[in-house]
Design a protein around this motif. Structure first.
Motif, short mmCIF file in Angstrom:
data_model
loop_
_atom_site.label_atom_id
_atom_site.label_comp_id
_atom_site.label_asym_id
_atom_site.label_seq_id
_atom_site.Cartn_x
_atom_site.Cartn_y
_atom_site.Cartn_z
N PRO A 127 0.81 -1.31 -0.05
CA PRO A 127 -0.01 -0.03 0.01
C PRO A 127 0.83 1.40 -0.14
CG PRO A 127 0.16 -1.00 2.10
CD PRO A 127 1.00 -2.07 1.24
N ASN A 128 0.53 2.22 -0.78
CA ASN A 128 1.39 3.38 -0.91
C ASN A 128 0.55 4.80 -1.16
OD1 ASN A 128 0.75 3.05 -3.41
ND2 ASN A 128 2.82 3.15 -4.39
N GLY A 129 -0.59 4.55 -0.77
CA GLY A 129 -1.79 5.50 -1.18
C GLY A 129 -1.57 6.52 -0.08
N ASP A 130 -2.37 7.79 -0.30
CA ASP A 130 -2.41 8.95 0.73
C ASP A 130 -3.34 8.53 1.61
OD1 ASP A 130 -0.40 10.34 -0.98
OD2 ASP A 130 -1.92 11.23 -1.98
N GLY A 152 6.24 -0.63 7.91
CA GLY A 152 7.08 0.29 8.31
C GLY A 152 6.56 1.83 8.86
N PRO A 153 7.54 2.66 9.37
CA PRO A 153 7.16 3.88 9.97
C PRO A 153 6.23 4.76 8.98
CG PRO A 153 9.30 3.61 9.99
CD PRO A 153 8.87 2.37 9.17
N ALA A 154 5.07 5.42 9.49
CA ALA A 154 4.20 6.18 8.94
C ALA A 154 4.28 7.30 9.61
CB ALA A 154 2.80 5.40 8.90
N ARG A 155 4.05 8.41 8.67
CA ARG A 155 3.98 9.82 9.19
C ARG A 155 2.66 10.57 8.62
NH1 ARG A 155 9.40 8.55 8.85
NH2 ARG A 155 10.51 9.28 10.25
N ILE A 156 2.05 10.96 9.50
CA ILE A 156 0.81 11.63 9.09
C ILE A 156 1.21 13.07 8.77
CG2 ILE A 156 -1.08 10.28 10.29
CD1 ILE A 156 -1.28 12.00 12.47
N PRO A 157 0.40 13.85 7.77
CA PRO A 157 0.83 15.03 7.58
C PRO A 157 0.57 16.21 8.66
CG PRO A 157 -1.04 14.01 6.08
CD PRO A 157 -0.74 13.24 6.93
N THR A 158 1.45 17.04 8.38
CA THR A 158 1.17 18.28 9.55
C THR A 158 0.11 19.15 8.96
OG1 THR A 158 3.56 18.43 9.60
CG2 THR A 158 2.28 20.45 10.22
N LEU A 159 -0.77 19.60 9.94
CA LEU A 159 -2.02 20.35 9.69
C LEU A 159 -1.77 21.85 10.01
CD1 LEU A 159 -4.99 18.48 11.35
CD2 LEU A 159 -4.38 18.49 8.90
N ASP A 160 -2.50 22.53 9.18
CA ASP A 160 -2.40 24.15 9.47
C ASP A 160 -3.19 24.32 10.83
OD1 ASP A 160 -3.23 27.01 9.67
OD2 ASP A 160 -3.38 27.12 7.51
N ALA A 161 -2.48 24.91 11.94
CA ALA A 161 -3.20 24.85 13.18
C ALA A 161 -4.48 25.89 13.12
CB ALA A 161 -2.16 25.73 14.13
N ILE A 163 -0.53 12.88 18.74
CA ILE A 163 -0.88 11.57 17.80
C ILE A 163 0.15 11.57 16.61
CG2 ILE A 163 -2.76 10.84 16.11
CD1 ILE A 163 -4.73 12.44 17.90
N ARG A 164 0.69 12.49 16.04
CA ARG A 164 1.53 12.13 15.18
C ARG A 164 2.81 11.33 15.72
NH1 ARG A 164 4.41 16.30 12.16
NH2 ARG A 164 4.37 15.16 10.57
N GLU A 165 3.19 11.56 16.99
CA GLU A 165 4.33 10.85 17.76
C GLU A 165 3.91 9.34 18.11
OE1 GLU A 165 6.93 11.21 21.53
OE2 GLU A 165 5.36 12.49 21.53
N MET A 166 2.62 8.99 18.37
CA MET A 166 1.95 7.89 18.56
C MET A 166 2.40 7.09 17.49
SD MET A 166 1.10 5.65 20.77
CE MET A 166 0.52 6.51 22.36
N VAL A 167 1.67 7.66 16.33
CA VAL A 167 1.52 7.08 15.02
C VAL A 167 2.79 6.50 14.59
CG1 VAL A 167 1.14 6.98 12.55
CG2 VAL A 167 -0.53 7.98 14.25
N ILE A 168 3.99 7.36 14.71
CA ILE A 168 5.46 6.90 14.36
C ILE A 168 5.59 5.72 15.44
CG2 ILE A 168 7.63 7.85 14.46
CD1 ILE A 168 6.55 10.48 13.32
N ASN A 169 5.51 6.03 16.79
CA ASN A 169 6.13 4.82 17.60
C ASN A 169 5.29 3.65 17.19
OD1 ASN A 169 7.82 6.27 18.90
ND2 ASN A 169 6.31 7.21 20.26
N LEU A 170 4.09 3.64 16.88
CA LEU A 170 3.24 2.34 16.76
C LEU A 170 3.72 1.61 15.29
CD1 LEU A 170 -0.29 3.26 17.95
CD2 LEU A 170 1.37 1.82 19.11
#
Length: 138
Positions: free
Chosen positions: A25-28, A117-126, A103-110
């Protein structure tokens, strides 16, 4: 100089992360979030915030490596001298950003030891954590 808002603590009340059944899988990833903030009535300057984030496939034909749902709760302290008329906006903007980062940190750790493999979720505009402006507000 310290910020007018300080994070006291965070905790997760829900963690769900599901690896895709697809071979490669490599989708967005597509995400939806909901933030709620509330002033603590028994402690001056203390606010509670809860962020719910759902991670989904942006395109079902091209799945993302992971989907899931996270709920994180945070406790914040706002400087007593901060202007009352913008206090809630300050909390929404900062609490949303800080909890999303948690949450981003938790996703990377899990995912660091997970199937795809490691996944990173996109940064959001605050600013996405602020409620939409009404027509009266322009």
């Amino acid at each position: 100089m310290f910020s007018s808002i300080q994070l006291i603590n965070t905790s997760f009340s829900h963690i769900e992360l599901i690896p895709s059944a697809a071979d490669k899988p490599n989708g967005d990833v597509s995400g939806e979030h909901q933030l709620g903030v509330q002033r603590n009535s028994s402690e001056d300057g203390v606010w509670h915030a809860k962020l719910i984030l759902e991670l989904k496939h942006a395109d079902e034909e091209n799945p993302t490596p992971y989907t899931g749902k996270f709920v994180v709760i945070g406790k914040f302290k706002l400087d007593p001298n901060f202007p009352e008329e913008t206090a809630e906006q300050m909390v929404q903007l900062n609490a949303g950003s800080l909890l999303y980062g948690t949450i981003r940190e938790m996703v990377i750790n899990l995912t660091s030891r997970s199937l795809h493999g490691p996944a990173r979720i996109p940064t959001l505009d605050a600013r996405t954590f602020l409620p939409p402006k009404t027509e009266d507000e322009g």
